[in-house]
Write a protein that holds these residues in place. Sequence first.
Motif, PDB file in Angstrom:
ATOM      1  N   VAL A  82      11.345  32.078  36.050  1.00  0.00           N
ATOM      2  CA  VAL A  82      10.260  31.161  36.432  1.00  0.00           C
ATOM      3  C   VAL A  82       9.534  30.687  35.174  1.00  0.00           C
ATOM      4  O   VAL A  82       9.336  29.487  34.967  1.00  0.00           O
ATOM      5  CB  VAL A  82       9.268  31.850  37.401  1.00  0.00           C
ATOM      6  N   VAL A  83       9.161  31.630  34.326  1.00  0.00           N
ATOM      7  CA  VAL A  83       8.439  31.294  33.099  1.00  0.00           C
ATOM      8  C   VAL A  83       9.336  30.491  32.153  1.00  0.00           C
ATOM      9  O   VAL A  83       8.904  29.492  31.562  1.00  0.00           O
ATOM     10  CB  VAL A  83       7.910  32.568  32.406  1.00  0.00           C
ATOM     11  N   GLY A  84      10.589  30.902  32.022  1.00  0.00           N
ATOM     12  CA  GLY A  84      11.520  30.208  31.126  1.00  0.00           C
ATOM     13  C   GLY A  84      11.727  28.752  31.520  1.00  0.00           C
ATOM     14  O   GLY A  84      11.659  27.851  30.674  1.00  0.00           O
ATOM     15  N   PHE A  85      11.968  28.504  32.814  1.00  0.00           N
ATOM     16  CA  PHE A  85      12.169  27.121  33.255  1.00  0.00           C
ATOM     17  C   PHE A  85      10.870  26.320  33.212  1.00  0.00           C
ATOM     18  O   PHE A  85      10.885  25.121  32.940  1.00  0.00           O
ATOM     19  CB  PHE A  85      12.813  27.078  34.639  1.00  0.00           C
ATOM     20  N   ALA A  86       9.742  26.968  33.466  1.00  0.00           N
ATOM     21  CA  ALA A  86       8.442  26.271  33.357  1.00  0.00           C
ATOM     22  C   ALA A  86       8.191  25.850  31.904  1.00  0.00           C
ATOM     23  O   ALA A  86       7.717  24.734  31.652  1.00  0.00           O
ATOM     24  CB  ALA A  86       7.312  27.165  33.867  1.00  0.00           C
ATOM     25  N   LEU A  87       8.507  26.725  30.951  1.00  0.00           N
ATOM     26  CA  LEU A  87       8.360  26.364  29.535  1.00  0.00           C
ATOM     27  C   LEU A  87       9.309  25.230  29.156  1.00  0.00           C
ATOM     28  O   LEU A  87       8.941  24.331  28.387  1.00  0.00           O
ATOM     29  CB  LEU A  87       8.609  27.583  28.643  1.00  0.00           C
ATOM     30  N   LEU A  88      10.520  25.255  29.695  1.00  0.00           N
ATOM     31  CA  LEU A  88      11.479  24.176  29.441  1.00  0.00           C
ATOM     32  C   LEU A  88      10.962  22.861  30.017  1.00  0.00           C
ATOM     33  O   LEU A  88      11.061  21.808  29.372  1.00  0.00           O
ATOM     34  CB  LEU A  88      12.841  24.527  30.031  1.00  0.00           C
ATOM     35  N   LEU A  89      10.368  22.909  31.205  1.00  0.00           N
ATOM     36  CA  LEU A  89       9.793  21.722  31.814  1.00  0.00           C
ATOM     37  C   LEU A  89       8.638  21.177  30.970  1.00  0.00           C
ATOM     38  O   LEU A  89       8.541  19.968  30.719  1.00  0.00           O
ATOM     39  CB  LEU A  89       9.316  22.040  33.233  1.00  0.00           C
ATOM     40  N   LEU A  90       7.778  22.067  30.498  1.00  0.00           N
ATOM     41  CA  LEU A  90       6.684  21.635  29.616  1.00  0.00           C
ATOM     42  C   LEU A  90       7.225  20.979  28.347  1.00  0.00           C
ATOM     43  O   LEU A  90       6.720  19.948  27.900  1.00  0.00           O
ATOM     44  CB  LEU A  90       5.802  22.825  29.233  1.00  0.00           C
ATOM     45  N   GLN A  91       8.261  21.590  27.763  1.00  0.00           N
ATOM     46  CA  GLN A  91       8.833  21.021  26.539  1.00  0.00           C
ATOM     47  C   GLN A  91       9.472  19.671  26.814  1.00  0.00           C
ATOM     48  O   GLN A  91       9.419  18.771  25.971  1.00  0.00           O
ATOM     49  CB  GLN A  91       9.836  21.984  25.899  1.00  0.00           C
ATOM     50  N   ALA A  92      10.060  19.511  28.002  1.00  0.00           N
ATOM     51  CA  ALA A  92      10.622  18.205  28.375  1.00  0.00           C
ATOM     52  C   ALA A  92       9.518  17.151  28.396  1.00  0.00           C
ATOM     53  O   ALA A  92       9.701  16.032  27.899  1.00  0.00           O
ATOM     54  CB  ALA A  92      11.310  18.294  29.734  1.00  0.00           C
ATOM     55  N   PHE A  93       8.349  17.492  28.957  1.00  0.00           N
ATOM     56  CA  PHE A  93       7.220  16.555  28.960  1.00  0.00           C
ATOM     57  C   PHE A  93       6.770  16.240  27.533  1.00  0.00           C
ATOM     58  O   PHE A  93       6.454  15.092  27.214  1.00  0.00           O
ATOM     59  CB  PHE A  93       6.058  17.092  29.787  1.00  0.00           C
ATOM     60  N   SER A  94       6.757  17.240  26.674  1.00  0.00           N
ATOM     61  CA  SER A  94       6.397  17.019  25.279  1.00  0.00           C
ATOM     62  C   SER A  94       7.380  16.051  24.615  1.00  0.00           C
ATOM     63  O   SER A  94       6.972  15.147  23.872  1.00  0.00           O
ATOM     64  CB  SER A  94       6.360  18.349  24.514  1.00  0.00           C
ATOM     65  N   GLU A  95       8.652  16.242  24.892  1.00  0.00           N
ATOM     66  CA  GLU A  95       9.676  15.362  24.304  1.00  0.00           C
ATOM     67  C   GLU A  95       9.530  13.942  24.832  1.00  0.00           C
ATOM     68  O   GLU A  95       9.707  12.976  24.088  1.00  0.00           O
ATOM     69  CB  GLU A  95      11.080  15.910  24.576  1.00  0.00           C
ATOM     70  N   ILE A  96       9.199  13.794  26.109  1.00  0.00           N
ATOM     71  CA  ILE A  96       8.988  12.461  26.682  1.00  0.00           C
ATOM     72  C   ILE A  96       7.825  11.768  25.967  1.00  0.00           C
ATOM     73  O   ILE A  96       7.936  10.598  25.571  1.00  0.00           O
ATOM     74  CB  ILE A  96       8.723  12.564  28.205  1.00  0.00           C
ATOM     75  N   ILE A  97       6.737  12.480  25.790  1.00  0.00           N
ATOM     76  CA  ILE A  97       5.567  11.916  25.099  1.00  0.00           C
ATOM     77  C   ILE A  97       5.953  11.471  23.684  1.00  0.00           C
ATOM     78  O   ILE A  97       5.635  10.356  23.257  1.00  0.00           O
ATOM     79  CB  ILE A  97       4.412  12.943  25.048  1.00  0.00           C
ATOM     80  N   LYS A  98       6.646  12.352  22.948  1.00  0.00           N
ATOM     81  CA  LYS A  98       7.015  12.017  21.565  1.00  0.00           C
ATOM     82  C   LYS A  98       7.978  10.841  21.514  1.00  0.00           C
ATOM     83  O   LYS A  98       7.859   9.984  20.626  1.00  0.00           O
ATOM     84  CB  LYS A  98       7.614  13.244  20.869  1.00  0.00           C
ATOM     85  N   HIS A  99       8.916  10.771  22.454  1.00  0.00           N
ATOM     86  CA  HIS A  99       9.869   9.665  22.433  1.00  0.00           C
ATOM     87  C   HIS A  99       9.197   8.337  22.779  1.00  0.00           C
ATOM     88  O   HIS A  99       9.519   7.306  22.178  1.00  0.00           O
ATOM     89  CB  HIS A  99      11.047   9.966  23.368  1.00  0.00           C
ATOM     90  N   ILE A 100       8.277   8.347  23.725  1.00  0.00           N
ATOM     91  CA  ILE A 100       7.547   7.111  24.039  1.00  0.00           C
ATOM     92  C   ILE A 100       6.715   6.687  22.833  1.00  0.00           C
ATOM     93  O   ILE A 100       6.693   5.501  22.473  1.00  0.00           O
ATOM     94  CB  ILE A 100       6.672   7.302  25.300  1.00  0.00           C
ATOM     95  N   ALA A 101       6.043   7.641  22.209  1.00  0.00           N
ATOM     96  CA  ALA A 101       5.250   7.318  21.010  1.00  0.00           C
ATOM     97  C   ALA A 101       6.135   6.769  19.901  1.00  0.00           C
ATOM     98  O   ALA A 101       5.755   5.826  19.196  1.00  0.00           O
ATOM     99  CB  ALA A 101       4.493   8.554  20.525  1.00  0.00           C
ATOM    100  N   ALA A 102       7.315   7.335  19.733  1.00  0.00           N
ATOM    101  CA  ALA A 102       8.230   6.846  18.693  1.00  0.00           C
ATOM    102  C   ALA A 102       8.733   5.447  19.021  1.00  0.00           C
ATOM    103  O   ALA A 102       8.850   4.598  18.131  1.00  0.00           O
ATOM    104  CB  ALA A 102       9.397   7.812  18.531  1.00  0.00           C
ATOM    105  N   LEU A 103       9.012   5.193  20.295  1.00  0.00           N
ATOM    106  CA  LEU A 103       9.463   3.860  20.693  1.00  0.00           C
ATOM    107  C   LEU A 103       8.360   2.817  20.514  1.00  0.00           C
ATOM    108  O   LEU A 103       8.638   1.640  20.266  1.00  0.00           O
ATOM    109  CB  LEU A 103       9.964   3.871  22.139  1.00  0.00           C
ATOM    110  N   GLN A 104       7.110   3.246  20.606  1.00  0.00           N
ATOM    111  CA  GLN A 104       5.976   2.346  20.382  1.00  0.00           C
ATOM    112  C   GLN A 104       5.608   2.244  18.908  1.00  0.00           C
ATOM    113  O   GLN A 104       4.697   1.518  18.540  1.00  0.00           O
ATOM    114  CB  GLN A 104       4.755   2.829  21.176  1.00  0.00           C
ATOM    115  N   GLY A 105       6.284   2.992  18.064  1.00  0.00           N
ATOM    116  CA  GLY A 105       6.039   2.943  16.631  1.00  0.00           C
ATOM    117  C   GLY A 105       4.866   3.788  16.166  1.00  0.00           C
ATOM    118  O   GLY A 105       4.434   3.658  15.026  1.00  0.00           O
ATOM    119  N   GLU A 106       4.336   4.650  17.009  1.00  0.00           N
ATOM    120  CA  GLU A 106       3.181   5.473  16.634  1.00  0.00           C
ATOM    121  C   GLU A 106       3.564   6.694  15.801  1.00  0.00           C
ATOM    122  O   GLU A 106       2.757   7.170  15.011  1.00  0.00           O
ATOM    123  CB  GLU A 106       2.411   5.901  17.887  1.00  0.00           C
ATOM    124  N   ILE A 107       4.746   7.233  16.028  1.00  0.00           N
ATOM    125  CA  ILE A 107       5.263   8.340  15.220  1.00  0.00           C
ATOM    126  C   ILE A 107       6.722   8.045  14.915  1.00  0.00           C
ATOM    127  O   ILE A 107       7.333   7.163  15.526  1.00  0.00           O
ATOM    128  CB  ILE A 107       5.132   9.721  15.937  1.00  0.00           C
TER     129      ILE A 107
END
Length: 180
Positions: free
Chosen positions: A144-169
């Motif tokens: 439960v904890v392992g998959f929840a952490l993976l889900l959180l990291q997926a959200f983090s990756e989504i945020i970073k990829h959107i920011a990168a596509l917008q040229g912010e990072i």
Amino acid sequence: MGPLLGLSRGIDALNGAVGKVCAVLCLAAALISAGNAFWRYLFRDSSNGLLEIQWYLFSAMFLGAAAYTLLKNEHVRVDVLYGGLSERKKLWLDLVCTVLFLVPFAGLMTYWCYEYLFLPAWLGNEQSSAPGGLVRWPVKLIPVVGFALLLLQAFSEIIKHIAALQGEIHIDTSYEKPVQ
């Protein structure tokens, strides 16, 4: 994007710390394994509890390190397709695959592991059937904890990829470590 990138950094820090704990758990599992083997050969005695704690530690290492592995961009990828893409197309491919595949998978696994694995063990106070064995609910909480952490990291990756596509990072798509 600023607050979301802050959230992403927090998730990254959490999973970075969990990854370091997993490395320590690996050492602990090796020491327990060696100690149990030594004890077994020296005194012709063994502990089911020690054997089971090794399984618990392995489970924690494997499932805990999944999110850390995503953070470090070390998951297996088919480079035949990915390697020939431009940086922008790699960002899009990672984003789309994370949203379409990883988020639903990790979300469902978190729910199912909680509902059908952990909760019955917790409510039933499930115990190992082996003499000297351990309580089972802690090991059933690990997925439960392992998959929840993976889900959180997926959200983090989504945020970073959107920011990168917008040229912010900038994300180096060979390692995907944001440069800010």
